[in-house]
Design an enzyme around this catalytic site. Structure first.
Site, PDB file in Angstrom:
ATOM      1  N   PRO A 117       0.595  37.492  -2.368  1.00 49.75           N
ATOM      2  CA  PRO A 117      -0.823  37.513  -2.724  1.00 49.75           C
ATOM      3  C   PRO A 117      -1.220  38.874  -3.278  1.00 49.75           C
ATOM      4  O   PRO A 117      -0.837  39.910  -2.735  1.00 49.75           O
ATOM      5  CB  PRO A 117      -1.518  37.239  -1.389  1.00 49.75           C
ATOM      6  CG  PRO A 117      -0.491  36.527  -0.570  1.00 49.75           C
ATOM      7  CD  PRO A 117       0.822  37.105  -0.979  1.00 49.75           C
ATOM      8  N   GLU A 118      -1.963  38.868  -4.374  1.00 54.38           N
ATOM      9  CA  GLU A 118      -2.403  40.141  -4.965  1.00 54.38           C
ATOM     10  C   GLU A 118      -3.838  40.428  -4.521  1.00 54.38           C
ATOM     11  O   GLU A 118      -4.452  39.654  -3.777  1.00 54.38           O
ATOM     12  CB  GLU A 118      -2.230  40.085  -6.475  1.00 54.38           C
ATOM     13  CG  GLU A 118      -0.769  39.782  -6.848  1.00 54.38           C
ATOM     14  CD  GLU A 118      -0.394  40.077  -8.287  1.00 54.38           C
ATOM     15  OE1 GLU A 118      -1.017  40.958  -8.907  1.00 54.38           O
ATOM     16  OE2 GLU A 118       0.536  39.414  -8.793  1.00 54.38           O
TER      17      GLU A 118
ATOM     18  N   ARG B 246      11.489  43.260  -8.088  1.00 51.07           N
ATOM     19  CA  ARG B 246      10.617  42.158  -8.480  1.00 51.07           C
ATOM     20  C   ARG B 246      10.849  41.839  -9.954  1.00 51.07           C
ATOM     21  O   ARG B 246      11.261  42.700 -10.731  1.00 51.07           O
ATOM     22  CB  ARG B 246       9.142  42.527  -8.261  1.00 51.07           C
ATOM     23  CG  ARG B 246       8.776  42.901  -6.831  1.00 51.07           C
ATOM     24  CD  ARG B 246       8.893  41.730  -5.867  1.00 51.07           C
ATOM     25  NE  ARG B 246       8.038  40.626  -6.259  1.00 51.07           N
ATOM     26  CZ  ARG B 246       6.736  40.560  -6.004  1.00 51.07           C
ATOM     27  NH1 ARG B 246       6.127  41.563  -5.392  1.00 51.07           N
ATOM     28  NH2 ARG B 246       6.035  39.496  -6.352  1.00 51.07           N
TER      29      ARG B 246
END
Length: 334
Positions: A2-3, A324
């Site tokens: 989640p950002e 990432r």
């Protein structure tokens, strides 16, 4: 993961549904039993989000710190208020467009703007009362849903009021903190446009980036440099700035660094209001609706490896940076 926009939305849901109410706290999973016992029976008095972390204050100056990490999520059930309305069965809410004007609700087919489960994508088996989206259910069916809802899966912490249930699953961090510990945690984080003064945040962000030899693609993901940016926003912001991800921070022109911060201010606000990471500008109404409904239509480069760049037609590259996935255009971003 989640950002920042998701965590701010979670905090907003807690402010609307939990703050001001006495909470029954439990740890169905058992891993937070002692902490839940401390919270049980206390009133939630305040909530704040900073970057990817949320801090929920209970009476007696007890604080709950939650970092969802890669797999965490809050699942809401019961009366989940969104902009003074009851949320739909899928937890989805209306939104405003980039110009701030009201538009019809557009539901994301992937559930990115879900209020029922905010965090890592997952399906939920609970239903929200008084829903306009409970297709195939009449009002009596909805009102007779079991309350409190049954525990599903590994719930680290359940916070239950008389009308709303919030279940926490899979967080990286779930701990009680003192006020001093909360201040120390926040002090380590980079500026957040929704917490810090935007002008002061810009100066702080610019000063840090301009003295670092670290690639800008890594700096944007460093929560000590700037709070809330994750994998999607990183790729999109770098493309919007036409910036090579490998450029050392100290070599990025100062005005470009400042524009990165200002872009984050804009994008975060859009994300919080829509629940979706919309990063494309100047869309006509039809394109806007399509982008709101399908995430593949709302990003410039993210998740488009091997596809032609929307600007120049060059194949979008995919590489690993900071453990990432990073998507970028080798032609536009050079």
């Amino acid at each position: 993961m989640p950002e920042g926009h998701s965590v701010h939305r979670i905090a907003r849901q807690f402010d609307r549904n939990i703050v001001g109410r006495t909470v029954a706290a439990s740890s169905p999973q058992g891993r937070f039993a002692e902490g839940a016992a401390v919270l049980n029976g206390r009133e939630a008095v305040a909530v704040r989000a900073v970057g990817k972390q949320m801090f929920l204050n209970f009476e007696g100056d007890v604080w709950l710190r939650v970092h969802l990490g890669m797999y965490g999520a809050w699942d809401f059930a019961g009366e989940v208020l969104a902009d003074a309305t009851i949320a739909s069965a899928n937890g989805r809410m209306g939104h405003t467009n980039q110009r701030g004007t009201d538009v019809d609700r557009i539901f994301d087919t992937a559930g990115e703007n879900s209020l029922t489960s905010i965090g890592a994508p997952r399906r939920t088996r609970v239903r929200v009362r008084m829903s306009e989206q409970t297709t195939g259910l009449d009002d009596d069916d909805v009102d007779e849903a079991e309350w409190p809802p049954p525990v599903v899966g590994q719930v680290r912490l359940r916070l239950l009021t008389d009308v709303t249930c919030a279940d926490l699953r899979g967080p990286t961090a779930c701990q009680l903190q003192t006020p001093d510990e909360v201040r120390a945690t926040i002090a380590k984080l980079g500026p957040d446009p929704l917490v810090d003064d935007p002008a002061a945040g810009e100066e702080r962000f610019t000063a840090v980036v301009r003295r670092k030899p670290t690639p800008i693609g890594l700096l944007l993901m460093d929560q000590n440099v700037v709070s809330g940016i994750g994998n999607v926003y990183r790729a999109e912001m770098l493309f919007r700035a036409r910036l090579d991800p490998h450029t050392p921070g100290r070599d990025v022109p100062e005005e470009t660094v400042r524009e990165l911060w200002r872009d984050w201010v804009r994008l975060l606000a859009i994300g919080v209001e829509t629940g979706q990471m919309m990063t494309m500008d100047d869309l006509d109404p039809e394109a806007w609706r399509r982008a709101m409904a399908h995430r593949d239509d709302r990003h410039w480069v993210y998740h488009r490896a091997g596809l032609p760049c929307r600007v120049c037609g060059t194949a979008i590259l995919l590489e690993e940076m900071g453990a990432r996935k990073l998507y970028w255009c080798p032609n536009c971003q050079r």
